[in-house]
Scaffold this active site. Structure first.
Site, short mmCIF file in Angstrom:
data_model
loop_
_atom_site.label_atom_id
_atom_site.label_comp_id
_atom_site.label_asym_id
_atom_site.label_seq_id
_atom_site.Cartn_x
_atom_site.Cartn_y
_atom_site.Cartn_z
N CYS A 1 28.24 40.87 -19.16
CA CYS A 1 28.79 42.05 -19.97
C CYS A 1 29.00 43.40 -19.11
O CYS A 1 29.55 44.24 -19.61
CB CYS A 1 27.78 42.36 -20.87
SG CYS A 1 26.08 43.05 -20.20
N GLU B 1 0.91 -1.37 -0.05
CA GLU B 1 -0.05 0.14 -0.02
C GLU B 1 0.94 1.26 0.11
O GLU B 1 1.90 1.18 0.56
CB GLU B 1 -0.77 0.26 1.49
CG GLU B 1 -1.66 -1.03 1.43
CD GLU B 1 -2.23 -1.07 2.90
OE1 GLU B 1 -2.29 0.07 3.55
OE2 GLU B 1 -2.79 -2.02 3.50
N LYS C 1 2.41 4.48 1.42
CA LYS C 1 2.72 5.04 2.71
C LYS C 1 2.07 6.53 2.54
O LYS C 1 3.22 7.47 2.16
CB LYS C 1 3.98 4.63 3.20
CG LYS C 1 4.23 5.37 4.79
CD LYS C 1 5.42 4.54 5.31
CE LYS C 1 6.03 5.29 6.62
NZ LYS C 1 5.53 6.69 6.73
N LYS D 1 10.87 2.80 2.01
CA LYS D 1 10.78 4.08 1.71
C LYS D 1 11.44 4.30 0.38
O LYS D 1 12.24 3.73 -0.10
CB LYS D 1 11.69 4.99 2.71
CG LYS D 1 11.44 4.78 4.18
CD LYS D 1 10.05 5.54 4.89
CE LYS D 1 10.61 6.96 4.92
NZ LYS D 1 10.16 7.49 5.96
N TYR E 1 -6.79 2.77 6.25
CA TYR E 1 -6.01 1.45 5.83
C TYR E 1 -6.08 0.28 6.92
O TYR E 1 -5.49 -0.62 6.62
CB TYR E 1 -4.80 1.79 5.29
CG TYR E 1 -3.78 2.52 6.39
CD1 TYR E 1 -3.75 4.08 6.15
CD2 TYR E 1 -3.45 2.19 7.54
CE1 TYR E 1 -2.92 5.07 7.03
CE2 TYR E 1 -2.77 3.08 8.47
CZ TYR E 1 -2.82 4.36 8.15
OH TYR E 1 -2.01 5.24 9.12
N CYS F 1 19.55 42.43 -16.64
CA CYS F 1 20.54 43.05 -17.66
C CYS F 1 20.07 43.80 -18.63
O CYS F 1 19.31 43.09 -19.22
CB CYS F 1 21.83 42.05 -17.92
SG CYS F 1 22.67 42.75 -19.04
N ASP G 1 2.01 10.40 3.47
CA ASP G 1 2.72 11.18 4.40
C ASP G 1 1.77 12.28 4.82
O ASP G 1 1.77 13.37 4.50
CB ASP G 1 3.93 11.78 3.60
CG ASP G 1 4.95 12.34 4.76
OD1 ASP G 1 4.61 12.26 5.91
OD2 ASP G 1 5.75 13.11 4.08
N CYS H 1 24.27 41.90 -24.53
CA CYS H 1 24.81 40.80 -23.45
C CYS H 1 25.14 39.45 -24.14
O CYS H 1 23.97 39.03 -24.60
CB CYS H 1 23.74 41.07 -22.45
SG CYS H 1 24.39 39.72 -21.09
N CYS I 1 26.05 43.04 -14.53
CA CYS I 1 25.84 41.92 -15.13
C CYS I 1 27.09 41.10 -15.19
O CYS I 1 28.07 41.73 -15.58
CB CYS I 1 25.03 42.01 -16.68
SG CYS I 1 25.03 40.55 -17.56
S1 IVH Z 1 0.41 0.82 8.87
C1 IVH Z 1 0.63 -1.57 12.21
N1 IVH Z 1 -0.41 1.75 6.33
O1 IVH Z 1 2.98 5.75 8.40
C2 IVH Z 1 0.31 -0.86 11.24
N2 IVH Z 1 0.61 3.16 8.02
O2 IVH Z 1 5.62 5.69 9.70
C3 IVH Z 1 1.15 0.36 11.24
N3 IVH Z 1 1.22 5.35 7.15
O3 IVH Z 1 2.19 6.16 11.71
C4 IVH Z 1 0.74 1.39 10.27
N4 IVH Z 1 0.16 5.06 5.11
O4 IVH Z 1 0.67 7.02 10.20
C5 IVH Z 1 -0.01 2.08 7.57
N5 IVH Z 1 -0.69 2.51 4.12
C6 IVH Z 1 -0.55 2.81 5.54
C7 IVH Z 1 0.22 3.84 5.86
C8 IVH Z 1 0.76 4.05 7.28
C9 IVH Z 1 0.79 5.95 6.15
C10 IVH Z 1 1.74 6.26 8.28
C11 IVH Z 1 1.22 5.86 9.86
C12 IVH Z 1 2.40 5.56 10.36
C13 IVH Z 1 3.37 5.93 9.63
C14 IVH Z 1 4.72 4.98 10.19
#
Ligand code: IVH
Length: 659
Positions: free
Chosen positions: A435, A115, A117, A338, A250, A450, A119, A455, A432
């Site tokens: 020139c 999935e 992640k 990451k 999620y 300039c 931010d 130039c 400049c």
């Molecule tokens: S699962 C046991 N799934 O990332 C499950 N976390 O650095 C633990 N986050 O604090 C989390 N997308 O806030 C999970 N698809 C995703 C996520 C996710 C973002 C965040 C979450 C967690 C942080 C960890």
């Protein structure tokens, strides 16, 4: 007591609104117009005003409600809201799997869910009998803060489950495969259900939102994540409501009605109940498949409409995850793979100056080399001198740099805490650097210019521009530079006399027969470009492809255009006074007239074709672009002009029309 018919009508309206809200904000597939939706809302509001005793906290009218609070109440989570361990390479992911694999009996089949992640900010959402009753921040994982009223303003957050009861029969849809038992997700709507998700600001809305805030003189956060955090921490829910927050869910933290044993099914259940769930999820049969999936998204991360800092790989079997336990705050059964970083810090050693074709002097940061996302970075954009002053960036500062997508990085700002006192202010150049002409600063503009039309730095850029618009592919940017330094070209028109200087070309380093042949053939071919292309290539202010086409059509020849008065120019539909003035000025300049003479002598086409042969012939005709961020060799304005010069359209924000 209200008439039962009224009660029924109100319930009906709420159900309709919930459904259409879900279609619009979660599925992104509305089935009625905005006006029809507004009519439903207005009727509901009207009835609720008449019968305030019938207002319920989960009514769609109550998304922005409640008085501002003094501070947020504390909330204890039903179980710890865990974090995730990180991996930065495929090998680290494999090492993670090797470690936990030893804890699993051999032969146990294991699948993985991958999935994005997101931010954003973790939120914990509690439902009682299908009604949203509380939303909290993660806090320290045990205790968070009650931000219910702010969360209710997020339109994709369901206030009542399911969002679409007409689909209820389908909610038991097998997540996959016929052998899979059909879980009855209806059970999730009885008792308590605690869901975990991430609140965030969609990237498609972030730029426009920043602009709005800047215009209102409000605080601007550096990135969408901080903006989302700021919005959720507003004590006044009306302010939170004005922020473009969204949500993706999620996890199920707790479910009284039904135990779900697979992550893949958690996602299916959340979707069935009407929660927004990321679409970019996959179920993988092996770790290698999961790694490949995560790496695919690392390459395609620009397609997410949210900031994502990696992909999460989770063991699908939740009982197995549970069994594997936790190290510190990180569950063993999942890992964040990451994405390569897009931000880094390094020292600003020096500021170099670049010049654009219109004479704008652009500051460029020279950095202590630093690795960022697998590339060594030595230079970064410093937008302009005002920006430097506003951010108080100084020479010698440790600066944060950021890179989005494949473009060159820019300096976000200084890390003030790391200052030693040795840092020196950065001043715009008084003369400049190409020139030596004293620079000017126009009152209404942030740029330093300039003003010298001759130039050398400016001319290089003009030639670059010309070569680009005229599509002379054999004459790349570095070649232009080289030819100018060798004294072989001094202006645009000199390109066409290169054919008489074959010997000198062959004497240049790296110029063999073949290369010279190609170069000259490319230049020769460009003579056939239509008049509007040439007009756009001259780099006259405000004259992109559209205006160039209008001019070519109207006048039919360069001679006629050069003879035109400002009135005549302004009389053309689609040409305003500023453009007319820019055109007149450009052709009024003796240098430019001389340039035109040379181009004529070289045999370029200075008369127009028949009208129909035009716009369609340009390579970007019919395409719409949005320019944001930074580009390696163009300012944004230049990029926009370049797109227009090639027949494309530029629009201010991403929409369905964007190509
Ligand atoms: S699962 C046991 N799934 O990332 C499950 N976390 O650095 C633990 N986050 O604090 C989390 N997308 O806030 C999970 N698809 C995703 C996520 C996710 C973002 C965040 C979450 C967690 C942080 C960890």
């Amino acid at each position: 007591m209200a008439d039962p018919q009224i009660v029924e009508r109100i319930e009906h309206l709420r159900e309709q609104i919930r459904y259409h809200n879900y279609r619009y904000h979660v599925l992104d597939a509305p089935v009625i117009s905005d006006a029809e939706y507004d009519a439903l809302m207005n009727e509901l509001r009207w009835l609720e005003e008449m019968y305030p005793e019938l207002v319920t906290p989960d009514s769609p009218t109550q998304r922005v409600g409640g008085a501002p609070v003094e501070k947020f109440a504390k909330v204890r989570h039903p179980r710890p809201i865990l974090s995730l361990a990180n991996a930065y390479s495929a090998d680290e992911v494999r090492a993670w799997w090797e470690r936990i694999r030893k804890l699993i009996p051999p032969g146990t089949p294991v699948r993985f869910v991958v999935e994005p992640k997101i931010d954003g900010l973790t939120v914990v959402l509690t439902y009682e009998n299908g009604r949203f009753v509380q939303g909290a921040t993660r806090g320290d994982g045990e205790i968070g803060e009650d931000i219910t009223t702010n969360l209710k303003t997020i339109k994709s957050l369901p206030l009542r489950l399911p969002a679409d009861s007409s689909q209820w029969s389908a909610v038991g849809d097998r997540p996959e495969g016929k052998d899979q038992p059909i879980a009855d997700y209806r059970l999730l709507v009885t008792g308590r259900l605690v869901v975990r998700g991430e609140a965030y600001i969609p990237l498609s809305k972030f730029e426009a939102f920043k602009k709005k805030m800047a215009e209102a003189g409000e605080r601007i956060y550096a990135n969408p994540r901080n903006t989302a955090a700021g919005a959720l921490r507003q004590l006044d829910p009306r302010i939170a409501a004005s922020r473009p927050l969204d949500l993706l869910c999620y996890s199920i933290v707790e479910a009284e009605g039904l135990e779900i044993t697979r992550q893949w099914e958690v996602l299916a259940a959340l979707r069935a109940l009407g929660f927004p769930v990321a679409r970019q999820v996959a179920l993988c049969d092996s770790l290698e498949e999961a790694i490949a999936e995560a790496e695919k998204w690392a390459r395609e991360r620009n397609r997410f409409n949210f900031e994502a800092d990696g992909m999460v790989i989770k063991i699908d079997d939740l009982r197995l995850q549970e069994r594997l336990g936790v190290v510190g705050k990180d569950p063993r059964g999942a890992i964040a793979y990451k994405f390569p970083a897009r931000e880094a810090t390094t020292r600003l050693v020096e500021v170099e100056v670049n010049v654009g074709r219109t004479g704008i002097l652009n500051p460029v940061a020279v950095l202590e080399p630093v690795e960022l996302g697998g590339v060594i970075i030595r230079h970064a954009t410093l937008h302009n001198y005002d920006d430097i002053a506003r951010k108080d960036i100084r020479l010698g500062d440790v600066v944060q740099i950021k890179r989005s997508g494949d473009v060159i990085p820019y300096v976000v700002g200084p890390v003030v805490d790391l200052r030693t006192g040795e840092e020196r202010p950065i001043e715009p150049p008084a003369t400049c650097p190409f020139c030596g002409t004293p620079t000017v600063r126009r009152a209404d503009q942030v740029a330093v210019y300039c003003p010298n039309e001759d130039c050398s730095g400016r001319v290089v850029r003009q030639v670059d521009w010309f070569v680009g618009v005229m599509d002379i592919v054999t004459l790349g940017g570095e070649t232009v530079d080289l030819l100018m330094r060798a004294g072989l070209i001094h202006d645009i028109a000199d390109i066409y006399s290169l054919k008489d200087r074959r010997e000198e070309l062959l004497a240049l380093e790296g110029f063999a027969d073949k290369k010279v042949e190609n170069l000259l053939a490319g230049i020769e071919a460009s003579k056939k470009q239509p008049l509007e292309r040439l007009l756009a290539a001259l780099g006259i202010r405000h004259v992109g492809a559209t205006v160039a086409t209008l001019l070519a059509q109207h006048f039919g020849s360069l001679d006629a255009l050069m003879a035109a008065s400002a009135e005549e120019l302004e009389g053309i539909e689609g040409i305003g006074p500023e453009t007319a003035e820019a055109v007149r000025q450009w052709f009024g300049n003796p240098r430019n007239r001389q340039l035109i003479e040379k181009l004529l002598a070289a045999g370029l086409r200075l008369t127009a074709d028949r009208p129909s042969a035009r716009a369609g012939a340009l390579p970007l005709a019919g395409k719409t672009f949005v320019v944001t961020g930074t580009l390696p060799s163009f300012s944004r304005e230049e990029a926009e002009a370049f797109i227009q010069a090639h027949g494309g359209k530029v629009s201010g924000s991403v929409s369905k029309k964007t190509d």
